[in-house]
Enzyme design. Sequence first.
Site, mmCIF file in Angstrom:
data_model
loop_
_atom_site.group_PDB
_atom_site.id
_atom_site.type_symbol
_atom_site.label_atom_id
_atom_site.label_comp_id
_atom_site.label_asym_id
_atom_site.label_seq_id
_atom_site.Cartn_x
_atom_site.Cartn_y
_atom_site.Cartn_z
ATOM 1 N N HIS A 12 0.877 -1.195 0.000
ATOM 2 C CA HIS A 12 0.000 0.000 0.000
ATOM 3 C C HIS A 12 0.902 1.229 0.000
ATOM 4 O O HIS A 12 1.429 1.624 1.044
ATOM 5 C CB HIS A 12 -0.904 -0.003 1.233
ATOM 6 C CG HIS A 12 -1.878 1.138 1.273
ATOM 7 N ND1 HIS A 12 -3.224 0.957 1.540
ATOM 8 C CD2 HIS A 12 -1.725 2.469 1.084
ATOM 9 C CE1 HIS A 12 -3.838 2.124 1.508
ATOM 10 N NE2 HIS A 12 -2.935 3.074 1.240
ATOM 11 N N HIS A 14 1.719 5.276 -1.664
ATOM 12 C CA HIS A 14 1.356 6.475 -2.436
ATOM 13 C C HIS A 14 2.625 7.071 -3.033
ATOM 14 O O HIS A 14 3.525 7.485 -2.281
ATOM 15 C CB HIS A 14 0.685 7.510 -1.528
ATOM 16 C CG HIS A 14 -0.601 7.018 -0.942
ATOM 17 N ND1 HIS A 14 -1.817 7.163 -1.572
ATOM 18 C CD2 HIS A 14 -0.858 6.336 0.203
ATOM 19 C CE1 HIS A 14 -2.772 6.615 -0.833
ATOM 20 N NE2 HIS A 14 -2.217 6.098 0.251
ATOM 21 N N LYS A 95 -8.972 -0.220 -5.980
ATOM 22 C CA LYS A 95 -9.064 0.388 -4.642
ATOM 23 C C LYS A 95 -10.360 1.166 -4.500
ATOM 24 O O LYS A 95 -10.626 2.097 -5.277
ATOM 25 C CB LYS A 95 -7.862 1.330 -4.438
ATOM 26 C CG LYS A 95 -7.898 2.142 -3.148
ATOM 27 C CD LYS A 95 -7.606 1.285 -1.913
ATOM 28 C CE LYS A 95 -7.740 2.078 -0.627
ATOM 29 N NZ LYS A 95 -6.641 2.985 -0.373
ATOM 30 N N HIS A 134 -10.581 1.178 1.603
ATOM 31 C CA HIS A 134 -10.341 2.123 2.704
ATOM 32 C C HIS A 134 -11.592 2.050 3.573
ATOM 33 O O HIS A 134 -12.625 2.630 3.247
ATOM 34 C CB HIS A 134 -10.112 3.544 2.176
ATOM 35 C CG HIS A 134 -9.772 4.520 3.273
ATOM 36 N ND1 HIS A 134 -8.565 5.184 3.333
ATOM 37 C CD2 HIS A 134 -10.468 4.905 4.367
ATOM 38 C CE1 HIS A 134 -8.534 5.947 4.421
ATOM 39 N NE2 HIS A 134 -9.694 5.794 5.064
ATOM 40 N N HIS A 168 -4.768 -0.831 5.624
ATOM 41 C CA HIS A 168 -4.248 -0.119 6.802
ATOM 42 C C HIS A 168 -5.175 -0.223 8.020
ATOM 43 O O HIS A 168 -5.679 0.783 8.526
ATOM 44 C CB HIS A 168 -3.935 1.361 6.498
ATOM 45 C CG HIS A 168 -4.956 2.096 5.677
ATOM 46 N ND1 HIS A 168 -6.297 2.128 5.987
ATOM 47 C CD2 HIS A 168 -4.823 2.838 4.560
ATOM 48 C CE1 HIS A 168 -6.923 2.852 5.093
ATOM 49 N NE2 HIS A 168 -6.067 3.298 4.215
ATOM 50 N N ASP A 240 1.441 2.469 3.576
ATOM 51 C CA ASP A 240 0.606 3.675 3.439
ATOM 52 C C ASP A 240 1.479 4.927 3.533
ATOM 53 O O ASP A 240 1.028 5.976 4.009
ATOM 54 C CB ASP A 240 -0.526 3.709 4.467
ATOM 55 C CG ASP A 240 -1.613 4.716 4.076
ATOM 56 O OD1 ASP A 240 -1.634 5.143 2.916
ATOM 57 O OD2 ASP A 240 -2.417 5.080 4.954
#
Length: 335
Positions: A12, A14, A95, A134, A168, A240
């Site tokens: 995960h 970004h 996602k 999420h 997460h 994350d």
Amino acid sequence: MQLTLNSPMDMHLHLRDHEMLKTVAPLSAHPFAAAIIMPNLVPPVTTLQMVEEYKARILEATADETFEPLMTLFFKADYDYAFLERAREHISAIKLYPAGITTNSQDGVSSIDSEQLAPVLTAMSDLGIPLLVHGETDGFVMDREKEFVPVYETLATRFPELKIVMEHITTKESVEALKRYDNLYATITLHHLLITLDDVAGGLLNPHLFCKPIAKRPEDKAALLDVALSAHPKVMFGSDSAPHPQHAKESCGCAAGVFTAPIALQALAQLFEAHDKLDNLQPFISDNAQRIYGITPPEKEVILIKEPFTVPEKYGSVIPMFAGETLPWRIADVS
Ligand code: NCD
Ligand code: ZN
């Protein structure tokens, strides 16, 4: 003392775009063999052309490293079967964000009604495309993840063949749900294994530890540690790592996200060693994810040694977790 990790993966991540991508992508691509790349760009990644173009920019930014970006699409309720069938070759997962719940999620799903979403989720299930979620409601901030558990339960029951990754996770309720349903899996971040709300807001406010989902209670952290340190077969490491420039963090209206990519393996070695569980780091950091996703990452051997590593104050405009502090493990070699 030395530790060898084979093909660590970050499930995960970004990486952003433009200059930020160029700054942060090499920091993940050096120690990690592969990573699941989040699609919450502006605008979000919703077409196969966007997936391929973003992947090309990531590969360009990481050209000096052996690194496989595992691409994702941003969930839309109107994806049709033919599109998803074509997408399968280009992506590792899709996602789903509830609308407005976190950074760049405005185009997410406004109500997670499993019947309304059934055409897409049935197609994903048939095609073997994992659903990453999420999992937060729009309730009271400390209860958002706990309140979302019934949604996970409905999805897991209604779509029993669909692989659902609870992204997460931060609560003991999520850990319990994970164990109850065969098709639920989870990623766990580094920071949620280390901090509680006290570290964010118990003393002076620390914007660099502010993220979504917000860090929770000591008993939640204990439940996460239990499954991570034992490398429970359904949990995977997902950092994350979510970079924001310093001005966006140290401001009124602080952006959510903790930047951990360049310190994650070193801090995980410290954590697993402290609990005498170093042997379980390999399954947590790679083997479980390989099995759950059915993937084989590029070969990469990362050697950590127990020597001090002083974390830089900044990487470009981004302040990392543990900025300026000295950690006991450092990366000695990557090959
Ligand atoms: C993430 C971001 O900045 O993109 N922020 C965060 O606090 N984790 C989005 C997300 O994963 O929620
Ligand atoms: Zn994220």
